[in-house]
Design a protein around this motif. Sequence first.
Motif, PDB file in Angstrom:
ATOM      1  N   UNK A 107      38.130 -61.387  -0.660  1.00 46.02           N
ATOM      2  CA  UNK A 107      38.271 -62.161   0.574  1.00 46.02           C
ATOM      3  C   UNK A 107      37.272 -61.745   1.659  1.00 46.02           C
ATOM      4  N   UNK A 108      37.086 -60.440   1.938  1.00 43.41           N
ATOM      5  CA  UNK A 108      36.069 -60.096   2.938  1.00 43.41           C
ATOM      6  C   UNK A 108      34.655 -60.452   2.500  1.00 43.41           C
ATOM      7  N   UNK A 109      34.376 -60.397   1.204  1.00 41.55           N
ATOM      8  CA  UNK A 109      33.045 -60.791   0.730  1.00 41.55           C
ATOM      9  C   UNK A 109      32.821 -62.281   0.985  1.00 41.55           C
ATOM     10  N   UNK A 110      33.843 -63.093   0.734  1.00 45.64           N
ATOM     11  CA  UNK A 110      33.745 -64.527   1.006  1.00 45.64           C
ATOM     12  C   UNK A 110      33.533 -64.773   2.495  1.00 45.64           C
ATOM     13  N   UNK A 111      34.329 -64.105   3.319  1.00 44.50           N
ATOM     14  CA  UNK A 111      34.255 -64.325   4.762  1.00 44.50           C
ATOM     15  C   UNK A 111      32.889 -63.939   5.318  1.00 44.50           C
ATOM     16  N   UNK A 121      24.506 -55.870   7.509  1.00 39.84           N
ATOM     17  CA  UNK A 121      25.101 -54.527   7.551  1.00 39.84           C
ATOM     18  C   UNK A 121      24.632 -53.688   6.371  1.00 39.84           C
ATOM     19  N   UNK A 122      24.640 -52.384   6.560  1.00 46.14           N
ATOM     20  CA  UNK A 122      24.329 -51.504   5.433  1.00 46.14           C
ATOM     21  C   UNK A 122      25.425 -51.632   4.383  1.00 46.14           C
ATOM     22  N   UNK A 123      25.023 -51.652   3.118  1.00 45.79           N
ATOM     23  CA  UNK A 123      25.984 -51.828   2.025  1.00 45.79           C
ATOM     24  C   UNK A 123      27.095 -50.786   2.085  1.00 45.79           C
ATOM     25  N   UNK A 125      28.487 -49.505   4.503  1.00 46.41           N
ATOM     26  CA  UNK A 125      29.440 -49.716   5.586  1.00 46.41           C
ATOM     27  C   UNK A 125      30.513 -50.740   5.219  1.00 46.41           C
ATOM     28  N   UNK A 126      30.303 -51.489   4.143  1.00 44.95           N
ATOM     29  CA  UNK A 126      31.237 -52.527   3.738  1.00 44.95           C
ATOM     30  C   UNK A 126      32.141 -52.005   2.632  1.00 44.95           C
ATOM     31  N   UNK A 127      33.428 -52.199   2.787  1.00 45.30           N
ATOM     32  CA  UNK A 127      34.364 -51.705   1.795  1.00 45.30           C
ATOM     33  C   UNK A 127      34.148 -52.317   0.418  1.00 45.30           C
ATOM     34  N   UNK A 128      33.614 -53.530   0.374  1.00 42.63           N
ATOM     35  CA  UNK A 128      33.406 -54.207  -0.901  1.00 42.63           C
ATOM     36  C   UNK A 128      31.995 -54.030  -1.453  1.00 42.63           C
ATOM     37  N   UNK A 129      31.103 -53.426  -0.701  1.00 44.63           N
ATOM     38  CA  UNK A 129      29.737 -53.214  -1.179  1.00 44.63           C
ATOM     39  C   UNK A 129      28.859 -54.416  -0.922  1.00 44.63           C
ATOM     40  N   UNK A 130      28.746 -55.323  -1.914  1.00 47.70           N
ATOM     41  CA  UNK A 130      27.962 -56.532  -1.705  1.00 47.70           C
ATOM     42  C   UNK A 130      28.564 -57.672  -2.514  1.00 47.70           C
ATOM     43  N   UNK A 131      28.272 -58.876  -2.100  1.00 44.23           N
ATOM     44  CA  UNK A 131      28.881 -60.087  -2.655  1.00 44.23           C
ATOM     45  C   UNK A 131      28.630 -60.221  -4.153  1.00 44.23           C
TER      46      UNK A 131
END
Length: 205
Positions: A107-111, A121-123, A125-131
């Motif tokens: 869901x956060x990757x979609x958003x 953002x730096x990868x 920093x995102x809980x999911x990494x990348x889409x």
Amino acid sequence: MAKLTLYHASPSRSSIVRWMLEEIGEPYDIHLLRLMEGDQAKPDYLAVNPMGKVPALKHGDVVITEAAAICTYLADAFPQARLNVPIGDPRRGLYLKWLFFGPGCVEPAITDRAFPRKEEPRRAMLGYGDFDTVMNVLANAVAKGPYLMGEQFTAADVVLGSTLRWGMMFNLLPKRPEFVDYVARLETRPALKRATALDQELAAA
């Protein structure tokens, strides 16, 4: 009155829990909220869920919020439906992973893809990494099928399957063959058909 009450709006994330309730087969009541009229921000509902969101589920005196948490709770509370992997089974770790992969990664990757930031953002920093990684991991999981846990359909399929159905419906996810085939399998389930029909009746009203 049923011991289970779903605070529900259609369409919304609470449709995930409605499907789950239909899979369990226990009687439940619907407390309908009209989001366009601001019911979710009124004091009586904020006393149930201070976040002012749906879904929320009341089971006796217990209130649970967040769709994945509700589905996890229901699967454990009604084990006769065989929608969980019980504590002590070594497969439970994988089951829990997929239960929370939807709201935690997909869901956060979609958003983020739908509403990009001004600066990438730096990868880390995102809980999911990348889409793309999220999509590849998910495609590999559902391709093994028929369900995330193999032959056993579980609450994880309700949560993650709902996210995939929604994402492809609004063209927010790529319609990869693995996703399309997996969702097609889910849509043959009588409980999902019932939940969808009930929500369509609400929307029409």
